[in-house]
Design a protein around this motif. Structure first.
Motif, PDB file in Angstrom:
ATOM      1  N   ARG A 336     -49.951  -9.987  22.100  1.00  0.00           N
ATOM      2  CA  ARG A 336     -49.888 -10.359  20.687  1.00  0.00           C
ATOM      3  C   ARG A 336     -48.608  -9.790  20.092  1.00  0.00           C
ATOM      4  N   LYS A 337     -48.714  -8.817  19.222  1.00  0.00           N
ATOM      5  CA  LYS A 337     -47.536  -8.275  18.543  1.00  0.00           C
ATOM      6  C   LYS A 337     -46.749  -7.357  19.486  1.00  0.00           C
ATOM      7  N   ILE A 338     -45.393  -7.421  19.398  1.00  0.00           N
ATOM      8  CA  ILE A 338     -44.507  -6.545  20.174  1.00  0.00           C
ATOM      9  C   ILE A 338     -43.603  -5.811  19.185  1.00  0.00           C
ATOM     10  N   ILE A 339     -43.547  -4.482  19.292  1.00  0.00           N
ATOM     11  CA  ILE A 339     -42.672  -3.702  18.408  1.00  0.00           C
ATOM     12  C   ILE A 339     -41.897  -2.689  19.243  1.00  0.00           C
ATOM     13  N   GLU A 340     -40.815  -2.190  18.666  1.00  0.00           N
ATOM     14  CA  GLU A 340     -39.992  -1.168  19.303  1.00  0.00           C
ATOM     15  C   GLU A 340     -39.871   0.009  18.346  1.00  0.00           C
ATOM     16  N   ASP A 341     -40.028   1.225  18.870  1.00  0.00           N
ATOM     17  CA  ASP A 341     -39.889   2.394  17.993  1.00  0.00           C
ATOM     18  C   ASP A 341     -38.468   2.932  18.049  1.00  0.00           C
ATOM     19  N   ASP A 342     -38.248   4.045  17.369  1.00  0.00           N
ATOM     20  CA  ASP A 342     -36.900   4.601  17.282  1.00  0.00           C
ATOM     21  C   ASP A 342     -36.381   5.080  18.623  1.00  0.00           C
ATOM     22  N   ASN A 343     -37.252   5.366  19.562  1.00  0.00           N
ATOM     23  CA  ASN A 343     -36.840   5.841  20.883  1.00  0.00           C
ATOM     24  C   ASN A 343     -36.563   4.682  21.856  1.00  0.00           C
ATOM     25  N   GLY A 344     -36.783   3.472  21.390  1.00  0.00           N
ATOM     26  CA  GLY A 344     -36.604   2.330  22.279  1.00  0.00           C
ATOM     27  C   GLY A 344     -37.832   2.009  23.100  1.00  0.00           C
ATOM     28  N   ASP A 345     -38.934   2.730  22.891  1.00  0.00           N
ATOM     29  CA  ASP A 345     -40.173   2.422  23.598  1.00  0.00           C
ATOM     30  C   ASP A 345     -40.822   1.178  23.001  1.00  0.00           C
ATOM     31  N   LEU A 346     -41.569   0.480  23.819  1.00  0.00           N
ATOM     32  CA  LEU A 346     -42.235  -0.746  23.403  1.00  0.00           C
ATOM     33  C   LEU A 346     -43.721  -0.520  23.253  1.00  0.00           C
ATOM     34  N   TYR A 347     -44.306  -1.179  22.234  1.00  0.00           N
ATOM     35  CA  TYR A 347     -45.755  -1.185  22.040  1.00  0.00           C
ATOM     36  C   TYR A 347     -46.189  -2.649  21.883  1.00  0.00           C
ATOM     37  N   VAL A 348     -47.202  -3.008  22.653  1.00  0.00           N
ATOM     38  CA  VAL A 348     -47.655  -4.405  22.695  1.00  0.00           C
ATOM     39  C   VAL A 348     -49.155  -4.418  22.463  1.00  0.00           C
ATOM     40  N   ASN A 615     -47.505 -16.985  22.721  1.00  0.00           N
ATOM     41  CA  ASN A 615     -48.500 -16.623  21.715  1.00  0.00           C
ATOM     42  C   ASN A 615     -47.863 -16.490  20.344  1.00  0.00           C
ATOM     43  N   GLN A 616     -48.689 -16.699  19.333  1.00  0.00           N
ATOM     44  CA  GLN A 616     -48.234 -16.587  17.958  1.00  0.00           C
ATOM     45  C   GLN A 616     -48.037 -15.120  17.583  1.00  0.00           C
ATOM     46  N   ASN A 617     -46.932 -14.858  16.856  1.00  0.00           N
ATOM     47  CA  ASN A 617     -46.634 -13.507  16.352  1.00  0.00           C
ATOM     48  C   ASN A 617     -46.286 -12.525  17.459  1.00  0.00           C
ATOM     49  N   SER A 618     -45.923 -13.051  18.668  1.00  0.00           N
ATOM     50  CA  SER A 618     -45.647 -12.195  19.814  1.00  0.00           C
ATOM     51  C   SER A 618     -44.185 -12.366  20.216  1.00  0.00           C
ATOM     52  N   PHE A 619     -43.297 -11.585  19.581  1.00  0.00           N
ATOM     53  CA  PHE A 619     -41.863 -11.712  19.849  1.00  0.00           C
ATOM     54  C   PHE A 619     -41.169 -10.492  19.264  1.00  0.00           C
ATOM     55  N   MET A 620     -39.917 -10.281  19.728  1.00  0.00           N
ATOM     56  CA  MET A 620     -39.155  -9.152  19.206  1.00  0.00           C
ATOM     57  C   MET A 620     -37.723  -9.237  19.723  1.00  0.00           C
ATOM     58  N   THR A 621     -36.773  -8.781  18.888  1.00  0.00           N
ATOM     59  CA  THR A 621     -35.395  -8.586  19.314  1.00  0.00           C
ATOM     60  C   THR A 621     -35.112  -7.092  19.246  1.00  0.00           C
ATOM     61  N   THR A 622     -34.658  -6.519  20.364  1.00  0.00           N
ATOM     62  CA  THR A 622     -34.451  -5.065  20.397  1.00  0.00           C
ATOM     63  C   THR A 622     -33.137  -4.709  19.698  1.00  0.00           C
ATOM     64  N   SER A 623     -32.923  -3.444  19.536  1.00  0.00           N
ATOM     65  CA  SER A 623     -31.702  -2.959  18.886  1.00  0.00           C
ATOM     66  C   SER A 623     -30.464  -3.299  19.703  1.00  0.00           C
ATOM     67  N   THR A 624     -30.630  -3.504  21.021  1.00  0.00           N
ATOM     68  CA  THR A 624     -29.483  -3.843  21.874  1.00  0.00           C
ATOM     69  C   THR A 624     -29.299  -5.354  22.011  1.00  0.00           C
ATOM     70  N   GLY A 625     -30.151  -6.148  21.382  1.00  0.00           N
ATOM     71  CA  GLY A 625     -30.000  -7.595  21.415  1.00  0.00           C
ATOM     72  C   GLY A 625     -30.875  -8.308  22.427  1.00  0.00           C
ATOM     73  N   GLU A 626     -31.618  -7.554  23.256  1.00  0.00           N
ATOM     74  CA  GLU A 626     -32.530  -8.206  24.195  1.00  0.00           C
ATOM     75  C   GLU A 626     -33.670  -8.872  23.418  1.00  0.00           C
ATOM     76  N   MET A 627     -34.179  -9.967  23.958  1.00  0.00           N
ATOM     77  CA  MET A 627     -35.231 -10.719  23.285  1.00  0.00           C
ATOM     78  C   MET A 627     -36.484 -10.696  24.148  1.00  0.00           C
ATOM     79  N   TYR A 628     -37.636 -10.502  23.475  1.00  0.00           N
ATOM     80  CA  TYR A 628     -38.939 -10.447  24.134  1.00  0.00           C
ATOM     81  C   TYR A 628     -39.848 -11.506  23.518  1.00  0.00           C
TER      82      TYR A 628
END
Length: 991
Positions: A336-348, A615-628
């Motif tokens: 579902r939702k994908i987020i990135e924290d300040d350390n660059g870790d991912l939470y899904v 899936n809906q609402n399941s995406f993210m662009t990281t601080s380095t430009g990578e896309m999920y």
């Protein structure tokens, strides 16, 4: 807690390929495929042991004529692109691409040219000098002149060896027959390339892009700079290639990729830039194993064609730029939702709890519930399982907020890995939220929650939740997505009932849906985004993409026919370093969209995606430009900068098919002349279809075609899964029909085909036919009227004729009978006088009956034959003349008694005859009467001659005598001639 280590989160370059085998079951005229070539139109030509085939990606067609069942040894497209040069076991042929006619190419020398009839081993077309060179058996090398004739260039010294390959380098020809020779293309001088001979003998040579490729019998492959003859292979890569355990049959270099056909069913692709070696034959063992390789062809789209003894192999080969995460576990991870924290870790978030990826340890860990110890020791620990729908990181704390399908809002302590309740104050009984699906934060620190019933706010400071119902923020619909704006304090809320623009301080500012102006294509919005120019990009649930102008006054739709892979759109993300590029996740594929050109590239599972269904609402662009992008089977992530512009391709007309009356089957014509000019569809054409193909053969079944008829509409009409256009049903007239294609990547063809089509009308629908029809109907009605009128006139004439005849013949007799009867009644008559008068009345009555009989005989159509007329005349003559002792003789010379004769003619002739006979009986002293009667189709003759002429010419008969006869004759177009003499009298009637 689940731990997964090293789950392919490092960027890797792998090769993705698709392979398919074509053989006789698909329409090839033989499984023993020798050679493959591509023509200027885009058709694939396949030479087999049994003849020549043409392939458009859908259908194989056999080339008829001299090449039928002929062993094809080599193919090459000539420099003009107008003919295919075909080498066979009996010499060289040329196939005209416009007409598909085949001609044998003769030798220039009138004698001693037996070499031209030997097997053709190789055809080389030099694109620089525009010349073609052909090798024949016994070492002969010839050049093709401008008049399509073979001119012998030279013969190699070792004549027992066949020339395997020819190449051009630095203005000279390189010729390989095991030894390597240099041949002057002008005069045919031969010299050995001694500086290269030490690496031979050679099995294969090729020259491309200033690179000379040499392969020796020992299996050692060399790539040399054509000027310095130094190796262009890095030493490490050269060692890897030399270490391959298989002998190389053929090698080809194209676009910095080296293709190797080897023994033992092996096939390798080597990236010369990265040094990666991929063995495609191991990836598709069911396709490659058990086959002997003959030749290799790589087209301009890097589609590989391998000719084998068991069919033709087609392989699509390209670098894979996608990487999968959380992919193909023992159970599927639907993210579902994908987020990135300040350390660059991912939470899904997922149905399996929260997944955490640590950049430091490169491990995935899943968290689904608190342990019993945590629940017992921490009163705020949540006791149940956790399946969050959405996540929101709190920027200044160690927490992540979790929204659930139920009415829960929790938070996750990242440091302690504990799920905690908030114990917020809210009245959910009167105002249920029915799930939390989106979370954003305003500039006052409040969380705005997208819920099943609309919007709600959560105040972290006061720990209170407020559902917004019956107030200024009441949108009354399920919230799918909430987007924030960078330069204005507004929320763009995508709901199941359209778009709401919300000011968090004042309430709803604007609304768009399928009933407003502008009109959305679908109310159910799964995504909302706002670009730098202020355009709103809306992803819908079945209506494609809606692009709304900054002033909210217009909307543009992007649909499947525009290249979108699916019209259920979950996310539209701009590329970080190039906002002109958008990446779009859908229900069936991932798309790359270029806004300025409005062009698409589509990607699917075979390209490396974790799944086609995102899936809906399941995406993210990281601080380095990578896309999920999250899907129903893990995550797909990539560096968008690694993707360049899609390679252009062409759409072409591959043929035209129609019904063949002779063979009673559908016939497909491949010749380009059938579709280059105006196509005329005649009314007799039961079937007429245009066939299309694409120069990109990666997956023809997934290429789609669209057409438009300019004179009827400007809109493009999709042909769906068909690659043909049936011209039936098009109204009569002349049209310009345009055709374009979209390949499996979603890229539109660089060209648009235009056909001039003329649909002719059947003759019965033309204006002149209607004019003739109206004229014919008018003539028919006029003729019918005339017939009816003439019939009426005939009846009137008949009635008048009957009345006249009755008056003339019977009326006078009846008058005389009346007079005699009255005289007998009122006068005093003696017995003798009385008997005489009665006898006279009887005679007059018999004459009246006879006259009545004549009238009835005349009008009876059953008597309309020459024989009936003869019988009547004979009967009357005998009655009138024989009783007087007059001899009667009928002469019937050349008369057909069955000859039809009209009632008018018959009646008039009979009355003329009767008048003449009566006059003879009454006024002549004849003893002999000769009657001549002749009648045929066009003429008749009646001659009545008697001897001892009396005073006939001076007396009048009961009727009107001769004048009456002439009148009657004139009625039937005849004339009466009278001949008199001392002892004869003749009446002649003729036409």
């Amino acid at each position: 807690m689940t731990i997964v280590s090293g789950l392919l989160l490092c960027v890797a370059l792998r090769v993705s390929a698709k392979a398919v085998l074509y053989d006789g079951r698909d329409g090839l005229n033989g499984n023993d495929v020798i050679v493959v070539e591509k023509d200027s139109r885009g058709l694939i030509w396949i030479g087999t042991h049994n003849g020549l085939n043409i392939f458009d990606g859908y259908t194989f067609t056999r080339v008829s004529g001299p090449l039928s069942n002929r062993h094809i040894s080599c193919l090459a497209l000539d420099e003009t692109g107008q003919q295919m040069l075909v080498g066979t076991n009996i010499g060289l042929f040329a196939v005209n691409l416009a007409t598909l006619t085949t001609t044998a190419i003769p030798a220039l020398e009138p004698t001693g040219a037996a070499w031209a009839g030997k097997k053709t081993h190789y055809i080389f077309v030099d694109r620089n000098s525009h010349a073609a060179y052909i090798s024949f058996g016994s070492g002969y090398l010839a050049r093709l002149d401008s008049r399509n004739r073979l001119q012998l260039l030279c013969r190699m010294p070792d004549t027992a060896r066949s020339i395997g390959q020819i190449a051009a380098m630095n203005g000279q020809l390189l010729v390989n027959n095991g030894n390597l020779y240099q041949v002057d293309p002008q005069n045919g001088d031969i010299r050995v390339r001694s500086e290269l001979s030490g690496q031979g003998p050679f099995t294969y040579i090729a020259y491309t892009q200033n690179t000379l490729l040499l392969n020796s019998y020992t299996g050692r492959l060399s790539l040399l700079d054509s000027h310095t003859l130094r190796s262009m292979l890095p030493p490490e890569l050269k060692k890897k290639i030399d270490a391959l355990p298989y002998g190389i049959i053929q090698a080809t270099v194209r676009d910095q990729r080296l293709y190797l056909l080897c023994n033992n069913y092996a096939f390798f692709v080597i990236d010369l830039r990265s040094g990666k070696i991929s063995e495609l034959s191991k990836k598709y063992p069911d396709i490659f194993e058990g086959k002997n390789y003959y030749s290799l062809f790589v087209d301009e789209h890097s589609i590989i064609w391998v000719a084998t003894n068991k069919g033709l192999i087609k392989v699509e080969d390209h670098p894979e730029r996608f990487t999968k995460g959380l992919y193909s576990f023992p159970y599927r991870v639907s993210t579902r939702k994908i987020i990135e924290d300040d350390n660059g870790d991912l939470y899904v978030s997922s149905y399996n709890g929260i997944w955490h990826y640590s950049r430091q340890s490169r491990e995935w860990r899943s968290y689904m519930r608190n342990s019993d110890a945590v629940i017992q020791s921490n009163p705020r620990a949540y006791p149940g399982p956790v399946t969050p729908h959405t996540l929101f990181p709190e920027t200044e704390s160690n927490y992540i907020y979790l929204g659930f399908d139920s009415e829960l809002l929790l938070r996750f302590n990242k440091r302690k890995k504990i799920f905690e309740t908030l114990d917020y104050s809210v009245n959910l009984k009167n105002n249920p939220v029915k799930g939390i699906f989106a979370i954003v934060q305003d500039n006052k620190g409040r969380l705005w929650l997208g819920c099943g019933t609309g919007l709600a706010t959560y105040d972290p400071v006061a720990n209170t939740m407020t559902p917004h119902q019956n107030d200024a923020f009441d949108i009354g619909s399920r919230v799918r997505y909430i987007a924030t704006s960078d330069n204005e304090d507004l929320f763009y809320v995508g709901t199941a009932n359209g778009l709401f623009i919300v000011d968090p301080a004042r309430g709803i500012m604007h609304q768009l849906n399928t009933k407003t102006k502008p009109t959305l294509s679908n109310n159910d919005l799964l995504f909302v985004g706002r670009d730098k120019e202020g355009y709103l990009w809306l992803g819908t649930n079945g209506g494609g993409i809606n692009v709304v102008s900054p002033d909210l006054k217009s909307v543009r739709y992007i649909r499947r026919q525009d290249g979108l892979s699916n019209e259920v759109v979950y996310a539209i993300l701009p590329q970080q370093k190039d906002s002109n590029i958008l990446w779009i996740s859908t229900f069936n594929g991932l798309d790359r969209y270029r806004k300025d050109r409005q062009t698409f590239s589509n990607y699917f599972e075979e390209d490396g995606l974790s799944s086609n269904e995102f899936n809906q609402n399941s995406f993210m662009t990281t601080s380095t430009g990578e896309m999920y992008f999250g899907s129903i089977n893990g995550i797909t992530f990539f560096d968008p900068a690694a993707f360049g512009e899609p390679e252009p391709f062409q759409v072409f007309a591959s043929g035209i098919s129609g019904w063949n009356e002779k063979t009673q089957s559908i016939q497909l014509l491949r010749n380009s002349s059938a579709t280059d000019n105006t196509i005329v569809k005649k009314p007799s054409d039961l079937l007429l279809e245009l066939h299309f193909g694409c120069t990109d053969y990666s997956d023809p079944q997934r290429s789609t075609y669209s057409y438009r008829i300019r004179e009827l509409s400007d809109n493009w009409v999709s042909l769906d899964d068909r690659h043909t256009l049936n011209l039936g049903g098009i109204p009569y007239g002349s049209y310009m029909i345009d055709v374009k294609a979209i390949n499996p990547r979603g890229v539109s063809s660089a060209n648009v085909l235009t056909f001039r089509v003329k649909v002719t009308q059947p003759f019965y629908k033309t204006w002149w036919f209607f004019a003739l029809l109206l004229l014919g109907l008018a003539l028919i009605f006029y003729s019918a009227y005339q017939i009816k009128y003439q019939g009426f006139k005939n009846i009137l004439h008949l009635r008048m004729k009957i009345a006249s005849n009755l008056h003339d013949e019977v009326g006078s007799l009846l008058t005389r009978i009346t007079m005699f009867s009255d005289n007998l009644r009122y006068s005093r008559n003696t017995e003798e006088q009385r008997n005489a008068k009665l006898e006279k009345i009887a005679e007059l009555s018999r004459n009246a009956v006879a006259s009545m009989s004549d009238v009835l005989w005349t009008i009876d159509s059953r008597n309309d034959f020459a024989g009936n007329l003869l019988d009547r005349m004979r009967e009357h003559a005998e009655e009138m003349l024989v009783s007087l002792g007059i001899d009667v003789n009928f002469v019937l010379s050349g008369t057909d008694l069955n000859q039809p004769i009209s009632s008018d003619t018959r009646g008039e002739i009979y009355l003329i005859f009767k008048e003449a006979v009566n006059n003879i009986a009454k006024h002549s002293k004849a003893t002999h009467v000769a009657i001549t009667y002749q009648i045929s189709d066009r003429q008749f003759l009646l001659k009545i001659a008697n001897n001892r002429a009396g005073s006939f010419s001076n007396e009048q008969s009961t009727g009107q005598g001769l004048s009456n006869m002439r009148m009657r004759a004139a009625r039937v177009g005849a004339k009466v001639t009278v001949h008199t003499g001392d002892d004869h009298f003749t009446v002649e009637v003729s036409n």
